[in-house]
Write a protein that holds these residues in place. Sequence first.
Motif, mmCIF file in Angstrom:
data_model
loop_
_atom_site.group_PDB
_atom_site.id
_atom_site.type_symbol
_atom_site.label_atom_id
_atom_site.label_comp_id
_atom_site.label_asym_id
_atom_site.label_seq_id
_atom_site.Cartn_x
_atom_site.Cartn_y
_atom_site.Cartn_z
ATOM 1 N N UNK A 78 -22.599 40.150 4.532
ATOM 2 C CA UNK A 78 -21.799 38.931 4.694
ATOM 3 C C UNK A 78 -21.744 38.158 3.384
ATOM 4 N N UNK A 79 -22.875 38.056 2.701
ATOM 5 C CA UNK A 79 -22.912 37.342 1.417
ATOM 6 C C UNK A 79 -21.950 37.982 0.415
ATOM 7 N N UNK A 84 -31.478 28.805 10.461
ATOM 8 C CA UNK A 84 -31.074 27.868 9.403
ATOM 9 C C UNK A 84 -29.700 28.249 8.859
ATOM 10 N N UNK A 85 -29.471 29.541 8.626
ATOM 11 C CA UNK A 85 -28.148 29.997 8.168
ATOM 12 C C UNK A 85 -27.054 29.535 9.130
ATOM 13 N N UNK A 138 -17.526 28.297 0.691
ATOM 14 C CA UNK A 138 -17.900 29.618 1.220
ATOM 15 C C UNK A 138 -18.657 30.406 0.153
ATOM 16 N N UNK A 139 -18.194 30.328 -1.087
ATOM 17 C CA UNK A 139 -18.901 31.011 -2.182
ATOM 18 C C UNK A 139 -20.340 30.492 -2.287
ATOM 19 N N UNK A 140 -20.500 29.168 -2.296
ATOM 20 C CA UNK A 140 -21.841 28.581 -2.387
ATOM 21 C C UNK A 140 -22.700 29.007 -1.207
ATOM 22 N N UNK A 193 -17.835 33.123 9.208
ATOM 23 C CA UNK A 193 -19.228 33.345 8.784
ATOM 24 C C UNK A 193 -20.194 33.017 9.923
ATOM 25 N N UNK A 194 -19.951 31.890 10.592
ATOM 26 C CA UNK A 194 -20.813 31.488 11.702
ATOM 27 C C UNK A 194 -20.761 32.507 12.827
ATOM 28 N N UNK A 195 -19.592 33.028 13.129
ATOM 29 C CA UNK A 195 -19.453 34.022 14.193
ATOM 30 C C UNK A 195 -20.206 35.306 13.852
ATOM 31 N N UNK A 196 -20.113 35.736 12.601
ATOM 32 C CA UNK A 196 -20.831 36.944 12.173
ATOM 33 C C UNK A 196 -22.337 36.731 12.273
ATOM 34 N N UNK A 197 -22.796 35.565 11.866
ATOM 35 C CA UNK A 197 -24.238 35.272 11.924
ATOM 36 C C UNK A 197 -24.731 35.201 13.366
#
Length: 447
Positions: free
Chosen positions: A375-376, A226-227, A310-312, A393-397
């Motif tokens: 990451x958060x 989902x993330x 990105x913050x949200x 963010x997507x790449x890290x996840x």
Amino acid sequence: MNQTRKSPVIRPGPGQVWNQSSSSTSNSNSGSIYVLQRSQSEQKKKRSIFSLIVRVLTCRGDIAHVAEDHAQTASIQYSSRTSLRSSKKLYQSASSTPSRASDGPQGTDELSFEDISKATGNFSASNIIGQGGFGIVYKATLKNGSVVAIKRAKKDNYERGQPVEFKNEIQTLSKIEHLNLVRFYGYIEHGDERIILVEYVANGTLREHLDGKCGNGLEIGERLDIMIDVAHAITYLHTYTDQPIIHRDIKSSNILITDKLRAKVADFGFARISVEDPTATHISTQVKGTAGYLDPEYLSTYQLTDRSDVYSFGVLLVELVTGRLPIELNKAPSEKLTTKWALQRLKGGEVVLAMDPKLRRNPASLMVVEKVLRLARQCVAPTRQLRPSMKRCAEILWRIRKDFHEHNDVMAAANHSVQVAPQMGAIKNRREFFGIEDSGNQRFQSA
């Protein structure tokens, strides 16, 4: 007496036209649905690369396996405003199979307001599936049996002469198409009624799943998926549309969950299309969003950038691993602000205390929670310059999910060895220490 207002002006993108189809009734006040259509030449061109585009947009299936085979961090590619429609009819969301789109509601371009009223049981309370600042969302079953979601705007917004969110949402929805975004079918204006037709996602919101109101609980692997789905959707909005789009209201109640436990981002009432000036660093605008998810820098300066999303998203990551709302008024003072509390647990090496009690405690899930919280922490940095892009963010996840699956594979292999070894050891012990031999007539059985 209600007077029919003119429809909002929508500027079509390249290769797109807005058509008003014939209403199913001749009454001029019945209201007609406006649908987005595309030229046949564009359809043929895009149909030829259909399967490739779908895989790229979803970042699932085969492309995920290919990416996970590489040692370096995956680089995500998207297609800008790619259409998955193969005819002039509007289609429903893609099926659960990532590489194929399925047909959706037929004949939605011929609906009138009366048809919508019938499809919702005259806007019956039993068909309400959600509500928010824009208005109430209904489940609607069309004449041919197709199911869609109907967003009915609050009338008092128009009595005050402020149809901003309605126009904003249809302008935004008309420009986007991605498998992790709720699909737009059209809109109706009928007197003082304003209605948006979108894809119906039957499995509730992410917040309902975290609260246990829907489903059987989300395990850490499902939460990771989902993330990544949400990260893909926001990356597409920020980077791969003709003009970048800032959602401004990323939160768990705006994330819809499919039957396959994948995510679709919804509710674009607060979305903002970036200015065309390439030198602009931000948009000066009135603050809109939801308490707990709002970027404090945006809140104090009124300067909106894609890093506000990105913050949200960082707050959403914390919500996914802790299961808590961003603001928990019934908690102790030190725990009321969930993000601050969770990051303090991370700093103190007490990640397990921040984990959602519904999650299984094992080395793999603890590893995921720790990396997601790291990451958060980057996402909720105090200034936008310190925050990663959504693509990053997507790449890290992706990397976290790869590590998670590898860790599970290792654990599965170890468990298999543990199940075999003790059995062999027991036979040896019985023979060497107790003089007991298994034979055809006698066999040792443990108590």
